[in-house]
Design a protein around this motif. Structure first.
Motif, short mmCIF file in Angstrom:
data_model
loop_
_atom_site.label_atom_id
_atom_site.label_comp_id
_atom_site.label_asym_id
_atom_site.label_seq_id
_atom_site.Cartn_x
_atom_site.Cartn_y
_atom_site.Cartn_z
N VAL A 121 0.81 -1.22 0.00
CA VAL A 121 0.00 0.00 0.00
C VAL A 121 0.84 1.27 0.00
CG1 VAL A 121 -1.97 -1.11 1.10
CG2 VAL A 121 -0.23 -0.01 2.53
N GLY A 122 2.15 1.16 0.19
CA GLY A 122 3.03 2.33 0.18
C GLY A 122 3.61 2.55 -1.21
N TRP A 123 4.82 3.06 -1.27
CA TRP A 123 5.47 3.30 -2.56
C TRP A 123 5.77 2.00 -3.28
CZ3 TRP A 123 5.34 7.65 -5.07
CH2 TRP A 123 5.21 8.86 -4.36
N GLU A 124 5.72 0.86 -2.58
CA GLU A 124 5.93 -0.42 -3.24
C GLU A 124 4.71 -0.86 -4.06
OE1 GLU A 124 4.28 -1.21 0.88
OE2 GLU A 124 5.75 0.14 -0.03
N PHE A 125 3.56 -0.19 -3.88
CA PHE A 125 2.38 -0.48 -4.70
C PHE A 125 2.72 -0.18 -6.16
CE2 PHE A 125 -1.87 1.00 -6.36
CZ PHE A 125 -2.48 -0.25 -6.33
N PRO A 126 2.54 -1.14 -7.08
CA PRO A 126 3.11 -0.99 -8.43
C PRO A 126 2.26 -0.19 -9.40
CG PRO A 126 2.10 -3.14 -8.21
CD PRO A 126 1.97 -2.48 -6.85
N LEU A 127 1.44 0.73 -8.90
CA LEU A 127 0.59 1.54 -9.77
C LEU A 127 0.55 2.96 -9.24
CD1 LEU A 127 -1.56 1.39 -12.15
CD2 LEU A 127 -3.28 1.20 -10.33
N ASP A 128 0.76 3.95 -10.12
CA ASP A 128 0.64 5.35 -9.75
C ASP A 128 -0.82 5.63 -9.38
OD1 ASP A 128 0.30 8.23 -9.87
OD2 ASP A 128 2.20 8.32 -10.94
N VAL A 129 -1.03 6.28 -8.22
CA VAL A 129 -2.41 6.50 -7.77
C VAL A 129 -3.18 7.42 -8.72
CG1 VAL A 129 -1.91 6.07 -5.34
CG2 VAL A 129 -1.72 8.40 -6.25
N GLU A 130 -2.48 8.21 -9.56
CA GLU A 130 -3.17 9.05 -10.52
C GLU A 130 -3.82 8.23 -11.64
OE1 GLU A 130 -3.87 12.17 -10.69
OE2 GLU A 130 -2.65 13.08 -9.12
N LEU A 131 -3.51 6.94 -11.71
CA LEU A 131 -4.12 6.06 -12.69
C LEU A 131 -5.33 5.32 -12.11
CD1 LEU A 131 -0.87 4.60 -14.25
CD2 LEU A 131 -2.36 6.33 -15.25
N ILE A 132 -5.72 5.65 -10.90
CA ILE A 132 -6.85 5.00 -10.24
C ILE A 132 -8.14 5.75 -10.58
CG2 ILE A 132 -7.89 4.43 -8.01
CD1 ILE A 132 -5.07 4.09 -6.90
N GLU A 133 -9.14 5.02 -11.02
CA GLU A 133 -10.46 5.58 -11.26
C GLU A 133 -11.27 5.63 -9.97
OE1 GLU A 133 -13.57 7.38 -13.07
OE2 GLU A 133 -11.62 6.97 -13.97
N ARG A 134 -11.16 4.57 -9.16
CA ARG A 134 -11.86 4.52 -7.88
C ARG A 134 -11.28 3.38 -7.05
NH1 ARG A 134 -17.65 4.04 -8.68
NH2 ARG A 134 -17.98 2.50 -7.06
#
Length: 665
Positions: free
Chosen positions: A143-156
Motif C-alpha cells: 500500500v506504500g510506494w511499493e504499490f506498483p501503480l501510480d495513484v493518478e491512474l486509479i479511477e476509484r
C-alpha cells in the motif's frame, strides 16, 4: 531498552484533541464560505451519487452501495487529485476505522484497532481490477510506494470492511480493497505529470492513449526519486554514535501500466520496482552503515473476458500471472542478503444471473497454482549460504452468493465459499447480511461472517541463524475470525448522510512474531477480540464545500500476555474538507487523530496530523497546478514496531511540501 518517545508529556485529553481537529475543519469551512456565490462546483460527482454509488466488490456484481452487504466505502479519482494523495496508504488512511503505520521500510494497514507487529498487510486482500496482488511468498498487500501503480491512474477504490473469505478466500480477513484503473477515454490523448518536493523528492509520469479499430490502449510510465530525511534513534547513541542515521532514507521507484480493451476482452500489464534504503538497523544490523536496502518488484499480466450469455445472465473468465521478487541487503560484519521470489498462475470463471425472480446469484470457481516460491539467505562475500527453500502449492475455491429481495425494501445476502489447499485442508466460510429500508432515507444492515488467512511461505519456512535471525515453523495453522456488525445509515435532507455502526470481532490462532531465545519465530500465539463503534458524516454545502468526518472507537483485548495490545489505537478521528475558492481554485484539508498506542516497552502519545492541498485548475482544462503539504504543522509522532527493531517505535515523517504540475494534451 527504554524508548525516548515515552518521555513525552502526557497527551491532551481526547475531547481537546477532537476540538483541535474540528477547529481545522471550521477554518476550511470558513475558507470555502468565501467562495463567490456563482463559483463553479469543483466537486465533479453529484451528491446523490456519492450517497448511493454503484459498487462491485461487495457481492461480485454491480449494486447500489445502500444495498451492498457491507459498510462499503468508495474513494474516487476526484478525491485523490483534490487531496494530493501520492500513495494508496494515504488514500486508505482517510477511511473510518483504518490506520497506517510506517517503519521507514513499508507502510502497514490496520483495521478497527488491530495491526500486529510483523504484519505485512497479509490480513487485507488487495485487488487491482479484480486481480489479486497479494504476493506468493509473504501474502503482502502493498500500500506504500511499493504499490506498483501510480495513484493518478486509479479511477476509484472500493473498500469492503469485514470478512470477505465467503467470496474471495484467504487474506480477505479484515477487508477487501479493489483498485479500479482508468481507461484510455479518461485522459484524452495523453498527459504529463511532474512533481518536485522536499527532501530531494521528484517524480514524472507520462501517459498516452490510442484508439482505433483494434480497440483502445492506455500506456503509462512513471519514475520517482527521494533522498529522504535523517533519522534520529537515540537508543543507538550508546554504541559510540550520536544515534542519527544520515543520508540513509532514500527511495527510487519505477512503474509501468498498459491496458488494452477491445469489445469484451481486456488485457492489463502492471509492473513496478521500489528500492528503499533502510536507516533503522533492524534485525541487529550495524547502525549508520550505508548499504542496507530492500528491493521489491511486482509484475502482473491480467486477462479479462466478459460476455452477456442471455438477457438475464452474464459470464466472465479471468486469468492472471503474478511475478514477485524481493532482495534485502543487511549490513553486518559482512553483507547479508535475503532473496525471495514467487510466481502464481490463476484462472477464474463465473456467472452472474438474475434469471430467478427476486434473486441475483453470483457463482464461480478459482484455481491458483504457485510455482518457484523460493527463499534464500546468504552472505555475499565471502559467500556462505544459510537458508535455501523451494516450495510450490495449489489452491482451489468455489463460491456462491445469493441476494434474495423478497420485497423492494428488504433483501438477504448469503455467501458461501469452500477452499482447499494442496489437496488437503478444506475450509468453509459463510457470510450473511440482512439489508433493509426502515423508511425512505434510512437503511439498516445486519452482517455476520467467518474468514480465514492461510500462513504463507515466509511464515512457515523462513529460517536464518545467528542473533536477530529467525526460526522456521512449518506447522503453522490458519488464522480465523468471526464477526458480527450492525450498521444504520440515515440521509438527512438531500445534502447529508450519517452512518453509525457497531461491530464485534473474535480472532483466534493469530500468527505473531515472537522471541524464541536469541531468535525470532512466528507462531499461532494469540487470540484477540475487537469491539467498537464507527460513525461517519458526509455533508455538502451550496457552492461545493464538502466535509467527510468519522470517529472510530475500538476496544481490543486478548493477544498480549500482559499490558495493552501493541499498536492498537482506541480512538481514531478524521475530517476531510474540500472547498472551492473562486472559479478555478480548490483547497483540501485532511486531519486525522490517532490516540495513544502501546509499544513493546511503553507507549507513544496520540497525535493529530494535518495535510493540505491547493489545486488550481487553469481555465481550458489542459493544465492543473497543485501545492501540497504533508504534516502541515510538523507534528512529532511515532509508530510502534516489532521485536526486529531495537527501538520500540520509529519516528514519523515531519513536514514536507510538493509542487505538482499536470499537463493534458
Amino acid at each position: 531498552m527504554p524508548s525516548v518517545f515515552r518521555t513525552h508529556p502526557s497527551p491532551a485529553p481526547v475531547p481537546r484533541r477532537l476540538a483541535r481537529l474540528c477547529a481545522v475543519c471550521l477554518c476550511a469551512a470558513a475558507t470555502g464560505a468565501l467562495a463567490q456565490p456563482g463559483a463553479a462546483d469543483l466537486t465533479a460527482i453529484p451528491l446523490e451519487q456519492l450517497l448511493d454509488m454503484d459498487v462491485l466488490t461487495a457481492s461480485r456484481f454491480q449494486q447500489k452501495a445502500s444495498r451492498a452487504p457491507s459498510a462499503v466505502r468508495v474513494i474516487t479519482a476526484d478525491d485523490i487529485r483534490r487531496h494530493g494523495w501520492r500513495t494508496l496508504a494515504q488514500a486508505l488512511e482517510s477511511l473510518p476505522g483504518l490506520h497506517v503505520s510506517n517503519d521507514r521500510g513499508y507502510s502497514y494497514l490496520g483495521a478497527r484497532g488491530i495491526l500486529r507487529p510483523g504484519d505485512f498487510g497479509t490480513r487485507f486482500l488487495l485487488l487491482i481490477d479484480g486481480h489479486r496482488m497479494n504476493d506468493p511468498v509473504y501474502s503482502q498487500a502493498p500500500v506504500g510506494w511499493e504499490f506498483p501503480l501510480d495513484v493518478e491512474l486509479i479511477e476509484r477504490i472500493e473498500y469492503v470492511p469485514g470478512p470477505g473469505s465467503a467470496l474471495y478466500g484467504s487474506n480477505a480477513f479484515f477487508g477487501v480493497i479493489n483498485v479500479m484503473t482508468r481507461d484510455a477515454g479518461s485522459i484524452g490523448r495523453g498527459e504529463v505529470d511532474t512533481i518536485v518536493g522536499s527532501h530531494g523528492s521528484r517524480a514524472v509520469r507520462a501517459s498516452v492513449a490510442a484508439r482505433g479499430t483494434a480497440g483502445e490502449t492506455l500506456l503509462s510510465a512513471d519514475v520517482t526519486r527521494s533522498a529522504g530525511t535523517d533519522l534520529a534513534l537515540p537508543v543507538y547513541a550508546d554504541d559510540g554514535s550520536d544515534g542519527v542515521a544520515r543520508g540513509l532514507d532514500g527511495m527510487r521507484a519505477h512503474r509501468l501500466f498498459v491496458r488494452h480493451r477491445q469489445g469484451d476482452l481486456k488485457l492489463s500489464l502492471i509492473a513496478g520496482q521500489r528500492i528503499k534504503d533502510i536507516p533503522t538497523a533492524n534485525y541487529g544490523q550495524v547502525f549508520g552503515a550505508p548499504g542496507a536496502q530492500i528491493d521489491d518488484r511486482w509484475a502482473l499480466l491480467g486477462v479479462d473476458w466478459t460476455r452477456a450469455l442471455s438477457s438475464t445472465t452474464e459470464g466472465y473468465v479471468q486469468g492472471r500471472l503474478l511475478d514477485f521478487r524481493y532482495v534485502g541487503d543487511y549490513v553486518y560484519d559482512v553483507m547479508n542478503r535475503d532473496v525471495a521470489r514467487g510466481r502464481s498462475l490463476a484462472l477464474e470463471s463465473g456467472v452472474v444471473t438474475r434469471a430467478f425472480d427476486g434473486h441475483v446469484i453470483a457463482a464461480g470457481v478459482e484455481l491458483v497454482v504457485k510455482r518457484d516460491v523460493d527463499q534464500r539467505n546468504f552472505d555475499v562475500d565471502p559467500r556462505e549460504v544459510y537458508f535455501d527453500s523451494h516450495q510450490a502449492g495449489e489452491r482451489v475455491g468455489v463460491y456462491v452468493n445469493d441476494e434474495w429481495s423478497w420485497t423492494p425494501q428488504w433483501s438477504l445476502s448469503t455467501g458461501l465459499r469452500l477452499d482447499g489447499e494442496n489437496g488437503g485442508t478444506l475450509r468453509l466460510n459463510p457470510r450473511f447480511a440482512l439489508v433493509g429500508s426502515l423508511r425512505p432515507g434510512t437503511t439498516l444492515k445486519a452482517i455476520a461472517g467467518h474468514a480465514f488467512r492461510s500462513p504463507n511461505a515466509y511464515e512457515r519456512y523462513y529460517e536464518a541463524q545467528g542473533p536477530g535471525g529467525q526460526r522456521a515453523n512449518p506447522g503453522l495453522g490458519a488464522e480465523r475470525i468471526r464477526t458480527a456488525e450492525l450498521l444504520l445509515t440515515q440521509e438527512i435532507g438531500t445534502r447529508t448522510q450519517v452512518d453509525l455502526g457497531v461491530y464485534d470481532y473474535r480472532l483466534r490462532n493469530l500468527i505473531s512474531l515472537v522471541e524464541d531465545g536469541d531468535l525470532l519465530t512466528l507462531e499461532n500465539a494469540a487470540t484477540a477480540s475487537s469491539t467498537g463503534v464507527e460513525a461517519s458524516l458526509l455533508h455538502r454545502w451550496d457552492g461545493g464545500l464538502q466535509l467527510r468526518a468519522s470517529y472510530a472507537y475500538a476496544d481490543v483485548h486478548g493477544w498480549e500476555e500482559q499490558g495493552q495490545p501493541i499498536n492498537a489505537p482506541r480512538h481514531l478521528a478524521k475530517a476531510y474538507v474540500t472547498a472551492p475558492i473562486g472559479q478555478s481554485l480548490s483547497l483540501a484539508l485532511g486531519s486525522r487523530y490517532t490516540s495513544r498506542r502501546a509499544t513493546r516497552d511503553g507507549a507513544v502519545g496520540g497525535a493529530t496530523v494535518t495535510d493540505a492541498n491547493l489545486l488550481w485548475a487553469v481555465p481550458g482544462g489542459r493544465l492543473e497546478v497543485a501545492l501540497g503539504a504533508e504534516n502541515l504543522f510538523d507534528r512529532r509522532y511515532a509508530d510502534p514496531v516489532g521485536p526486529e527493531f531495537l527501538p520500540d517505535a520509529i519516528p514519523g515523517r515531519g513536514r514536507s511540501v510538493h509542487l505538482d504540475v499536470l499537463w493534458r494534451f
